[in-house]
Design a protein around this motif. Structure first.
Motif, short mmCIF file in Angstrom:
data_model
loop_
_atom_site.label_atom_id
_atom_site.label_comp_id
_atom_site.label_asym_id
_atom_site.label_seq_id
_atom_site.Cartn_x
_atom_site.Cartn_y
_atom_site.Cartn_z
N GLY A 114 0.79 -1.24 0.00
CA GLY A 114 0.00 0.00 0.00
C GLY A 114 0.82 1.28 0.00
O GLY A 114 0.26 2.36 0.21
N SER A 139 2.16 8.02 2.28
CA SER A 139 1.31 6.85 2.57
C SER A 139 1.50 6.33 4.00
O SER A 139 2.63 6.28 4.50
N GLN A 169 0.97 -0.70 -6.86
CA GLN A 169 -0.14 -0.94 -7.78
C GLN A 169 0.12 -0.18 -9.08
O GLN A 169 -0.15 1.01 -9.16
N VAL A 199 -5.41 11.32 7.89
CA VAL A 199 -4.04 11.64 7.48
C VAL A 199 -4.13 12.15 6.03
O VAL A 199 -4.90 11.60 5.24
N THR A 231 -3.33 11.93 2.73
CA THR A 231 -2.74 10.98 1.76
C THR A 231 -3.58 11.03 0.49
O THR A 231 -4.65 11.66 0.47
P1 NAD Z 1 -2.62 5.96 0.05
O1 NAD Z 1 -3.36 6.49 -1.13
O2 NAD Z 1 -1.25 6.45 0.28
O3 NAD Z 1 -2.61 4.37 0.04
C1 NAD Z 1 -3.67 3.60 -0.47
C2 NAD Z 1 -3.02 2.46 -1.19
O4 NAD Z 1 -4.01 1.54 -1.67
C3 NAD Z 1 -2.22 2.93 -2.42
O5 NAD Z 1 -0.90 2.48 -2.32
C4 NAD Z 1 -2.94 2.25 -3.57
O6 NAD Z 1 -2.06 1.88 -4.62
C5 NAD Z 1 -3.51 1.03 -2.87
N1 NAD Z 1 -4.55 0.38 -3.66
C6 NAD Z 1 -5.77 0.86 -4.02
N2 NAD Z 1 -6.40 -0.02 -4.84
C7 NAD Z 1 -5.55 -1.09 -4.97
C8 NAD Z 1 -5.59 -2.30 -5.69
N3 NAD Z 1 -6.63 -2.62 -6.48
N4 NAD Z 1 -4.54 -3.14 -5.60
C9 NAD Z 1 -3.46 -2.85 -4.83
N5 NAD Z 1 -3.35 -1.70 -4.14
C10 NAD Z 1 -4.38 -0.83 -4.22
O7 NAD Z 1 -3.56 6.30 1.30
P2 NAD Z 1 -3.49 5.88 2.84
O8 NAD Z 1 -4.33 6.88 3.53
O9 NAD Z 1 -2.09 5.66 3.25
O10 NAD Z 1 -4.30 4.51 2.86
C11 NAD Z 1 -3.80 3.32 3.42
C12 NAD Z 1 -4.86 2.66 4.28
O11 NAD Z 1 -5.08 3.47 5.43
C13 NAD Z 1 -6.21 2.48 3.60
O12 NAD Z 1 -6.76 1.24 3.99
C14 NAD Z 1 -7.01 3.63 4.19
O13 NAD Z 1 -8.41 3.38 4.15
C15 NAD Z 1 -6.48 3.61 5.60
N6 NAD Z 1 -6.76 4.80 6.39
C16 NAD Z 1 -6.49 6.05 5.90
C17 NAD Z 1 -6.76 7.17 6.67
C18 NAD Z 1 -6.49 8.55 6.14
O14 NAD Z 1 -7.04 9.52 6.68
N7 NAD Z 1 -5.64 8.73 5.15
C19 NAD Z 1 -7.32 7.02 7.95
C20 NAD Z 1 -7.57 5.74 8.44
C21 NAD Z 1 -7.30 4.64 7.64
#
Ligand code: NAD
Length: 264
Positions: A14, A20, A41, A192, A194
């Motif tokens: 991810g 990220s 990805q 966060v 992102t």
């Molecule tokens: P991010 O955009 O940096 O990371 C999301 C990742 O998901 C990316 O690397 C993307 O390539 C990957 N992804 C999406 N579809 C995909 C697929 N089909 N195959 C493989 N990879 C795929 O954003 P983030 O905020 O770091 O998100 C990471 C996790 O943290 C997610 O589960 C998100 O829901 C969770 N999260 C985020 C927050 C926030 O506020 N940013 C808060 C709580 C939880």
């Protein structure tokens, strides 16, 4: 660097860029001596992930789109060939059509509901099954969730439903794999900034609101999540499984906004 994770090997999925949450986890784990494999990805992300991989000495950098199960299988085949086994995984993957991360949840389409659930929830179960097959001496699995799973957050919509299912998956997987000393937990991060975070409509407003109304009066950082990922991946948490661990400056305990904020 110290040695909490010395001799441990794991997969972090991810990382899209240096903002990220997965990158926060990868850095914290590598800093304590873990050997890390990363997935990305598609090639556009690959170009960003490879220089980050260099920074933490990660040489296994593998393409993976969880919508294409053959690419998931290939990742675990490559890990088996390179390392024989693994000790931990961090799953930080989610997706939903941003056109449905606004307005009414009731307007969610069947197509986007299904796609959101497969990528953001079921992929963890599919990955956990493959990872467990490579965890010969116990292990740790972590996924990332958000408080929109249990309480309504404006615009979070179908992603909240997917996170609720993801958190239930954590408990079922923890029960499935506990007898093999494989622990399964989720980190529930506060907002966060992102790529994924920005996909939720009015993200900036939620970000500011949570900072002003959380006990610690601060926003969550990827390094804070990284610290929790390190704890949950290491022996420090050897008695902990099936947990939803909040890293959100305490926002989840509040039942109403800060009174001084309301008076403004
Ligand atoms: P991010 O955009 O940096 O990371 C999301 C990742 O998901 C990316 O690397 C993307 O390539 C990957 N992804 C999406 N579809 C995909 C697929 N089909 N195959 C493989 N990879 C795929 O954003 P983030 O905020 O770091 O998100 C990471 C996790 O943290 C997610 O589960 C998100 O829901 C969770 N999260 C985020 C927050 C926030 O506020 N940013 C808060 C709580 C939880």
């Amino acid at each position: 660097m110290s040695d909490l994770m010395k001799g441990k090997r794991g997969l972090v999925m991810g990382v899209a860029n240096h903002n990220s949450i997965a990158w926060g986890a990868a850095k914290a784990l590598a800093d304590q001596g873990a050997e890390i494999a990363l997935t990305y990805q598609g090639e556009a992300f690959g170009k960003r992930v490879r220089p980050l991989a260099d920074k933490i000495g990660s040489t296994l950098v593998l393409p993976c789109d969880v919508e294409d199960i053959a690419t998931v299988d290939k990742v675990f085949d490559d890990l088996r060939e390179a390392w024989g086994g693994i000790d931990f995984i961090v799953h930080a993957i989610a997706f939903s059509d941003r056109n449905e991360l606004k307005g009414l949840y009731a307007e969610t389409s069947r197509e986007n509901f299904t796609r959101t659930m497969v990528i953001s929830c079921f992929s963890f179960t599919e990955i956990a099954k493959r990872a467990a097959a490579l965890m010969n001496n116990g292990g740790s699995m972590i996924t990332m969730t958000y408080g929109g799973s249990t309480r309504v957050m404006p615009n979070y919509n179908v992603m909240g439903v997917a996170k609720a299912a993801l958190e239930a998956s954590v408990r079922y997987l923890a029960s499935d794999y506990g007898p093999r000393n494989i622990r399964v937990n989720a980190i529930s991060a506060g907002p966060v900034r992102t790529l994924a975070g920005a996909g939720v409509s009015d993200a900036r407003l939620m970000f500011n609101y949570q900072r002003r109304n959380s006990p610690l009066r601060s926003n969550t950082t990827i390094d804070q999540v990284g610290g929790a990922a390190l704890y949950l991946s290491s022996q420090l948490s050897e008695g902990v499984t099936g947990e939803i661990h909040y890293v959100d400056a305490g926002y989840n305990i509040m039942s109403m906004p800060d009174l001084e904020e309301l008076k403004k």
